[in-house]
Design an enzyme around this catalytic site. Sequence first.
Site, PDB file in Angstrom:
ATOM      1  N   LYS A 271      10.345  44.706  48.206  1.00  0.00           N
ATOM      2  CA  LYS A 271      10.255  44.937  49.325  1.00  0.00           C
ATOM      3  C   LYS A 271       9.672  46.313  49.932  1.00  0.00           C
ATOM      4  O   LYS A 271       8.825  46.969  50.288  1.00  0.00           O
ATOM      5  CB  LYS A 271      12.303  45.815  49.257  1.00  0.00           C
TER       6      LYS A 271
ATOM      7  N   LYS B 137      12.377  33.764  49.074  1.00  0.00           N
ATOM      8  CA  LYS B 137      13.704  33.228  49.109  1.00  0.00           C
ATOM      9  C   LYS B 137      14.254  33.512  50.677  1.00  0.00           C
ATOM     10  O   LYS B 137      13.326  34.746  51.198  1.00  0.00           O
ATOM     11  CB  LYS B 137      14.358  34.906  48.284  1.00  0.00           C
TER      12      LYS B 137
ATOM     13  N   LYS C 285      17.546  37.819  55.412  1.00  0.00           N
ATOM     14  CA  LYS C 285      17.335  38.388  57.083  1.00  0.00           C
ATOM     15  C   LYS C 285      16.484  39.613  57.163  1.00  0.00           C
ATOM     16  O   LYS C 285      16.405  39.131  58.195  1.00  0.00           O
ATOM     17  CB  LYS C 285      18.730  39.374  57.328  1.00  0.00           C
TER      18      LYS C 285
HETATM   19  N1  AQP Z   1      18.056  32.910  49.220  1.00  0.00           N
HETATM   20  C1  AQP Z   1      19.476  33.281  49.362  1.00  0.00           C
HETATM   21  N2  AQP Z   1      19.910  32.172  48.558  1.00  0.00           N
HETATM   22  C2  AQP Z   1      21.852  32.677  47.535  1.00  0.00           C
HETATM   23  N3  AQP Z   1      21.703  33.951  47.972  1.00  0.00           N
HETATM   24  C3  AQP Z   1      21.606  34.652  48.586  1.00  0.00           C
HETATM   25  N4  AQP Z   1      21.807  36.115  48.942  1.00  0.00           N
HETATM   26  C4  AQP Z   1      21.232  36.808  49.353  1.00  0.00           C
HETATM   27  N5  AQP Z   1      19.962  35.777  49.863  1.00  0.00           N
HETATM   28  C5  AQP Z   1      20.267  34.583  48.818  1.00  0.00           C
HETATM   29  C6  AQP Z   1      23.075  36.739  48.105  1.00  0.00           C
HETATM   30  O1  AQP Z   1      24.122  36.807  49.528  1.00  0.00           O
HETATM   31  C7  AQP Z   1      24.579  38.487  48.949  1.00  0.00           C
HETATM   32  C8  AQP Z   1      23.945  39.247  49.990  1.00  0.00           C
HETATM   33  O2  AQP Z   1      22.678  40.374  49.871  1.00  0.00           O
HETATM   34  P1  AQP Z   1      22.993  40.774  50.626  1.00  0.00           P
HETATM   35  O3  AQP Z   1      22.750  41.179  52.311  1.00  0.00           O
HETATM   36  O4  AQP Z   1      23.371  42.515  49.629  1.00  0.00           O
HETATM   37  O5  AQP Z   1      21.473  41.271  50.504  1.00  0.00           O
HETATM   38  P2  AQP Z   1      19.516  40.593  50.182  1.00  0.00           P
HETATM   39  O6  AQP Z   1      19.975  39.897  48.682  1.00  0.00           O
HETATM   40  O7  AQP Z   1      18.881  41.655  49.719  1.00  0.00           O
HETATM   41  O8  AQP Z   1      19.688  39.476  50.955  1.00  0.00           O
HETATM   42  P3  AQP Z   1      19.433  39.639  52.354  1.00  0.00           P
HETATM   43  O9  AQP Z   1      19.403  37.950  52.829  1.00  0.00           O
HETATM   44  O10 AQP Z   1      17.921  38.568  51.884  1.00  0.00           O
HETATM   45  O11 AQP Z   1      19.310  40.807  52.451  1.00  0.00           O
HETATM   46  P4  AQP Z   1      17.834  41.580  53.473  1.00  0.00           P
HETATM   47  O12 AQP Z   1      16.502  40.419  53.697  1.00  0.00           O
HETATM   48  O13 AQP Z   1      18.591  42.897  53.860  1.00  0.00           O
HETATM   49  O14 AQP Z   1      16.960  42.406  51.753  1.00  0.00           O
HETATM   50  C9  AQP Z   1      23.877  38.561  47.515  1.00  0.00           C
HETATM   51  O15 AQP Z   1      25.670  38.224  46.903  1.00  0.00           O
HETATM   52  C10 AQP Z   1      22.647  37.832  47.484  1.00  0.00           C
HETATM   53  O16 AQP Z   1      22.513  37.297  46.355  1.00  0.00           O
END
Ligand code: AQP
Length: 343
Positions: free
Chosen positions: A114, A206, A209
């Site tokens: 990030k 991955k 969001k």
């Molecule tokens: N691509 C993914 N595949 C499987 N699991 C995923 N998770 C996130 N992306 C994937 C799981 O969703 C839960 C919530 O994640 P988060 O909101 O805490 O943040 P993150 O892991 O950083 O997810 P994002 O969607 O990528 O958000 P941003 O872009 O804001 O960082 C967790 O259990 C995560 O493992």
Amino acid sequence: MSIKNRVFSGIQPSGDLHLGNYLGAIRRFVPLQETHECIYCVVDMHAITVWQDPDELRRATREVASAFIAAGIDPKAHIVFNQSQVIQHAELAWVFNCIARIGWMNRMTQFKDKAGKNSENVSLGLLAYPSLMAADILLYKASHVPVGDDQKQHLELTRDIAAKFNNDYAASIAAEGLAEEFFPLTEPLIAGPATRIMSLRDGKKKMSKSDPSDASRISLLDDADAIAKKIKRATTDPEPLPSDEKGLEGRPEADNLVGIYAALSDKSKADVLAEFGGAGWGVFKPALADLAVSVLAPMAGEMQRLIDDPETIDAVLREGADRARVLAEETMTQVRRIVGFIR
Ligand code: AQP
């Protein structure tokens, strides 16, 4: 000591929820309600580690809460709340900031991803993120945390923080007459074919969001048309599908789409390939789109109904926070005494 069979997990309201959040986390939260006492949290304090527009944060907080409920989480039988309403999360995170070492934080791959080349210029909160995550989990002495594979390293750090706290304060914990393992070494629950869903545009990244490309993810509120278009345009190689899993090696995009199909249909990748082996993308992609719509459309409808009634969602979050606060305060009362804070 962990509270036996207590689950904690959180989702950040940092953008539109996507299929990865659903398959990797939210969907797996649901059956745990049968066997565990569950605490599911909208982690809004985590979200502001990167800039969030305040109105957008409120909208996304309600969207995550509505996804929990639409997916089948019962906020009466279990606890659903947003993190910032239970201030003990921030209080314990500060104690953990003083336990964790900067070197531990610098090693976190999510921070490195990030922050990129801009690590001097990102928020201090982004570096300290895993400390707050450890506080979320350990405040409730959770025994298990269901997460996607990307969170594995943070869970290991949570265990390191728990162990160092237990060790640094061992004498004080004993003097208070508390169990030697004051904070538990919480176990991650990472399983199934969808622990890491990849971007539809790049099979090595991955699904996320915060990816600037909307075409990279299927959002939980996408309509049938948008889902079909995104799957149709998903990056793939020109080869037909293989007949066994070995044939997916070196084909990350194919592997990802087969994994999504497997997770959505509750089958193994081997079963999916037994059915589609030899088929081209012109056959597989429409089948995947139909399946995705059949699973996601009913949930999207229910989510939208809840989002359109913010008073009800806010009441659920307030009521959940009231119940979470009682548990959190129990732990913090002990922590303050262990650390030596006078009250
Ligand atoms: N691509 C993914 N595949 C499987 N699991 C995923 N998770 C996130 N992306 C994937 C799981 O969703 C839960 C919530 O994640 P988060 O909101 O805490 O943040 P993150 O892991 O950083 O997810 P994002 O969607 O990528 O958000 P941003 O872009 O804001 O960082 C967790 O259990 C995560 O493992």
